[in-house]
Design a protein around this motif. Structure first.
Motif, short mmCIF file in Angstrom:
data_model
loop_
_atom_site.label_atom_id
_atom_site.label_comp_id
_atom_site.label_asym_id
_atom_site.label_seq_id
_atom_site.Cartn_x
_atom_site.Cartn_y
_atom_site.Cartn_z
N SER A 57 0.83 -1.20 0.00
CA SER A 57 0.00 0.00 0.00
C SER A 57 0.87 1.25 0.00
O SER A 57 1.85 1.34 0.74
CB SER A 57 -0.92 0.00 1.22
N VAL A 58 0.53 2.20 -0.84
CA VAL A 58 1.30 3.43 -0.97
C VAL A 58 0.33 4.61 -0.89
O VAL A 58 -0.68 4.65 -1.61
CB VAL A 58 2.07 3.49 -2.30
N LEU A 130 8.01 -2.89 -1.00
CA LEU A 130 8.32 -1.73 -1.83
C LEU A 130 9.29 -0.77 -1.14
O LEU A 130 10.16 -0.20 -1.79
CB LEU A 130 7.03 -1.00 -2.20
N ARG A 131 9.14 -0.60 0.15
CA ARG A 131 9.98 0.38 0.86
C ARG A 131 11.40 -0.11 1.06
O ARG A 131 12.28 0.66 1.42
CB ARG A 131 9.34 0.73 2.20
N SER A 249 8.22 5.73 8.27
CA SER A 249 6.94 5.65 7.57
C SER A 249 6.57 6.96 6.87
O SER A 249 6.57 8.04 7.48
CB SER A 249 5.82 5.29 8.55
N ASP A 250 6.25 6.85 5.57
CA ASP A 250 5.83 8.03 4.83
C ASP A 250 4.38 8.40 5.11
O ASP A 250 3.85 9.36 4.55
CB ASP A 250 6.04 7.85 3.32
N ARG A 251 3.74 7.64 5.97
CA ARG A 251 2.38 7.98 6.38
C ARG A 251 2.37 8.99 7.52
O ARG A 251 1.32 9.49 7.91
CB ARG A 251 1.61 6.72 6.77
#
Length: 275
Positions: A57-58, A130-131, A249-251
């Motif tokens: 999930s992105v 993915l990360r 985390s990019d969230r």
């Protein structure tokens, strides 16, 4: 044969059963049996659980996967014994590659988690991380997933507490003595807690942490300047070509990511390196 039997037959023989996992009564640690062996011990057959797969999930695009397994608390009850929740402060998950995740017992009483061994759709039990720039990463023998659909806090957390290739579970007491040695200024305690959360499943500080990478992170960090270390935490691939370390985390809001990275660096530079 039915849904559960079909899945178990498909993976029969794929995972070696450790006899140590099959002892009776209470235990503080156990090797996880192969799914067919665990099926013989569990009171219910495996079920399918839908989750947002955080490795895939992105941004706001959530990828739903249905995995097959059992509620984690049911597995703990069977393998770690009755009243397992009173026998330690955290559940420890040890992976084949040396990754170690320690999650508070209270979390499993508050949130729904599952130990899974297959995908319902029959696709390979792998994931593209993915990360970490990794494709077709094996998840077997066991993967801990969380019921994050409809739970913004778990979605924001990303994949941090989703250990895969889990081979062993146990109950442990938590001591921060190695992370907070005598002489450390108390103002670095928040940084120690952040390092424990974001770094010490793979790395170690003064002997505490995961076993995926060698070396004392407190010693390693002292060779970095602040700007390079923050880049390493925020965009690992930009700092080190081919890096597989996940970024923070990019969230999280960018300002919060930078605050966390800075606090971790300040702590690692300040903490004494113990022998």
């Amino acid at each position: 044969m039915g849904f559960a039997g079909d899945f178990l037959c498909r993976i029969a023989g794929a995972i070696t059963l450790s006899a140590a996992a099959l002892f009776a009564g209470a235990a503080h640690a156990a090797d996880l049996p192969a799914p067919q062996a665990l099926q013989r011990q569990m009171p219910t057959p495996p079920q399918a659980f839908a989750v947002y797969e955080p490795h895939l999930s992105v941004g706001d695009r959530h990828v739903t996967i249905r995995y097959v397994g059992w509620p984690a608390v049911a597995v703990f009850e069977r393998l770690l014994g009755g009243n397992w929740q009173k026998r330690g402060e955290a559940v420890e998950f040890r992976a084949l590659d040396g990754y170690v995740s320690r999650l508070p017992v209270s979390r499993f009483l508050r949130e729904r988690a599952y130990l899974v061994f297959a995908r319902q759709d029959g696709a390979p039990f792998t994931v593209d991380n993915l990360r970490q720039n990794e494709k077709d990463v094996p998840l077997a023998p066991w993967y801990l997933v969380w019921d994050n659909i409809g739970n913004p806090a778990l979605i924001a957390e990303g994949a941090r507490n989703w250990p895969y290739q889990v081979k062993e579970i146990g109950l442990v007491a938590l001591s921060d003595a190695a992370l907070l040695p005598k002489g450390l200024d108390p103002r670095f305690r928040p940084g120690a807690a952040l390092a424990k959360t974001h770094c010490l499943t793979c790395h170690k500080v003064n002997g505490y942490g995961g076993e995926k990478f060698a070396g004392n992170l407190a010693e390693i960090a002292k060779d970095y300047d602040r700007a390079d270390f923050l880049r390493l935490l925020l965009v690992p691939a930009a700092q080190r070509e081919g890096a597989t370390m996940p970024a923070l985390s990019d969230r999280l809001p960018e300002a919060e990511r930078r605050r966390i990275a800075g606090a971790i660096f300040d702590y690692l530079r300040a903490v004494p390196v113990l022998p």
